[in-house]
Design an enzyme around this catalytic site. Structure first.
Site, PDB file in Angstrom:
ATOM      1  CG  HIS A 176      -5.818  -2.046   9.053  1.00 31.62           C
ATOM      2  ND1 HIS A 176      -5.945  -0.896   9.797  1.00 31.62           N
ATOM      3  CD2 HIS A 176      -4.496  -2.154   8.772  1.00 31.62           C
ATOM      4  CE1 HIS A 176      -4.741  -0.354   9.938  1.00 31.62           C
ATOM      5  NE2 HIS A 176      -3.853  -1.092   9.323  1.00 31.62           N
ATOM      6  CG  ASN A 235      -8.909  -1.382  12.253  1.00 34.13           C
ATOM      7  OD1 ASN A 235      -7.953  -2.021  11.804  1.00 34.13           O
ATOM      8  ND2 ASN A 235      -9.374  -0.285  11.691  1.00 34.13           N
ATOM      9  CD  GLU A 241      -8.579   1.062   7.928  1.00 37.49           C
ATOM     10  OE1 GLU A 241      -8.663   0.219   8.831  1.00 37.49           O
ATOM     11  OE2 GLU A 241      -7.827   2.064   7.996  1.00 37.49           O
ATOM     12  CG  ASP A 297      -0.281  -0.381   2.516  1.00 37.22           C
ATOM     13  OD1 ASP A 297       0.957  -0.318   2.597  1.00 37.22           O
ATOM     14  OD2 ASP A 297      -0.995  -0.750   3.465  1.00 37.22           O
TER      15      ASP A 297
HETATM   16  C1  GLP Z   1      -0.546   0.374   8.741  1.00 39.15           C
HETATM   17  C2  GLP Z   1      -0.198  -0.372   7.444  1.00 39.15           C
HETATM   18  C3  GLP Z   1      -0.340  -1.857   7.628  1.00 39.15           C
HETATM   19  C4  GLP Z   1       0.287  -2.235   8.955  1.00 39.15           C
HETATM   20  C5  GLP Z   1      -0.587  -1.723  10.066  1.00 39.15           C
HETATM   21  C6  GLP Z   1      -0.002  -1.910  11.457  1.00 39.15           C
HETATM   22  O1  GLP Z   1      -1.522   1.308   8.633  1.00 39.15           O
HETATM   23  N1  GLP Z   1      -0.937   0.032   6.297  1.00 39.15           N
HETATM   24  O2  GLP Z   1       0.260  -2.541   6.533  1.00 39.15           O
HETATM   25  O3  GLP Z   1       0.390  -3.621   9.073  1.00 39.15           O
HETATM   26  O4  GLP Z   1      -1.008  -0.412   9.834  1.00 39.15           O
HETATM   27  O5  GLP Z   1       1.018  -0.995  11.692  1.00 39.15           O
HETATM   28  P1  GLP Z   1       2.030  -1.100  12.918  1.00 39.15           P
HETATM   29  O6  GLP Z   1       2.924  -2.240  12.578  1.00 39.15           O
HETATM   30  O7  GLP Z   1       2.743   0.212  12.929  1.00 39.15           O
HETATM   31  O8  GLP Z   1       1.235  -1.360  14.129  1.00 39.15           O
END
Ligand code: GLP
Length: 248
Positions: free
Chosen positions: A138, A136, A143, A67
């Site tokens: 995702h 959440n 989402e 992404d």
């Molecule tokens: C982000 C990314 C995800 C990631 C998630 C968790 O928004 N788009 O690919 O896995 O949120 O992030 P973190 O590892 O900082 O908790």
């Protein structure tokens, strides 16, 4: 589903890097799907060291990221282009043209989504996809409520994701409200998936992923149906899971 329970973030990072390295060396994979966020940072630091120690040739390897935010310049410190360059690509000998991320600054972002699909298709799909998980549930930027048959597309970020990711920006109002993300169907098409999770704040999402009902309201639950899913998570992230799991 294979679940590897480790003591802490450091152990998760080392085990995760080892898992990818094994795929690179023994399975000679060609397409590696990459993720961003705080969770895989330690993995990238270990993996780049191991790749260089072993003088692994990466000329054949392509990477595809899940992404990217819409509307951030690629050189903005908070962009995923910048993140990937800064923590991983600049340390390893991978041809720049082999590293693919969606362009969140394309003049036509709808067209860019179609283009990204073609890139993945032309590479023959993803051999191993690395994933984190949002609070959440995702995955990528899919989402809650994202369709399980969704493909690469423009999405609105959930308020809780904007909140969680605000730490990378000078203020919450600077967090982009939209992103381009691979869809859940793209993720499920990966031949192998490695999901990392660390910390108590991921415990509910991880419990749902492992033991919950499969529902579009918690996107990661679909991974229960993936034939080759490995989860490497620490004790805190697995603390709400009912089944007994030994720490390795
Ligand atoms: C982000 C990314 C995800 C990631 C998630 C968790 O928004 N788009 O690919 O896995 O949120 O992030 P973190 O590892 O900082 O908790």
């Amino acid at each position: 589903m294979e679940i590897i329970k480790v003591a802490n973030y450091e152990a998760m990072s080392v085990q995760g890097a080892h898992h990818i390295l094994t795929h690179l060396i023994t399975k000679q994979i060609n397409v590696l799907g990459l993720a961003t966020g705080g969770t895989p940072e330690g993995l990238y630091r270990t993996l780049r060291e191991k790749i260089n120690e072993k003088a692994l040739s990466l000329n054949h390897l392509h990477t595809v990221n899940l992404d990217e935010y819409i509307g951030l310049p690629a050189d903005s410190p908070a962009s995923y282009h910048h993140y990937m360059h800064d923590i991983f690509f600049k340390y390893i000998a991978i041809p720049t043209e082999n590293t693919h991320l969606p362009n969140g600054n394309a003049p036509d972002v709808v067209e860019e989504c179609a283009h990204y699909e073609k890139v993945i298709e032309s590479l023959g799909g993803v051999d191993l996809q690395l994933l984190g998980i949002g609070h959440n549930g995702h995955i990528g930027f899919n989402e809650p409520g994202s369709p399980f048959n969704g493909r690469t597309r423009i999405v609105d970020l959930a308020p809780s994701t904007i909140e969680a990711n605000a730490r990378y920006f000078s203020s919450k109002k600077d967090v982009p409200r939209q992103a381009i993300t691979m869809g859940i169907e793209n993720i499920m098409e990966s031949r192998h998936i490695l999901l990392l999770a660390s910390g108590k704040e991921k415990a509910d999402a991880v419990k749902a992923l492992i033991e919950g009902n499969v529902s579009e309201e918690i996107p990661a639950t679909i991974l229960q149906h993936h034939p080759n899913l490995t989860i490497i998570a620490d004790e805190a992230a697995l603390s709400s899971v009912t089944r007994a799991l030994p720490t390795i």
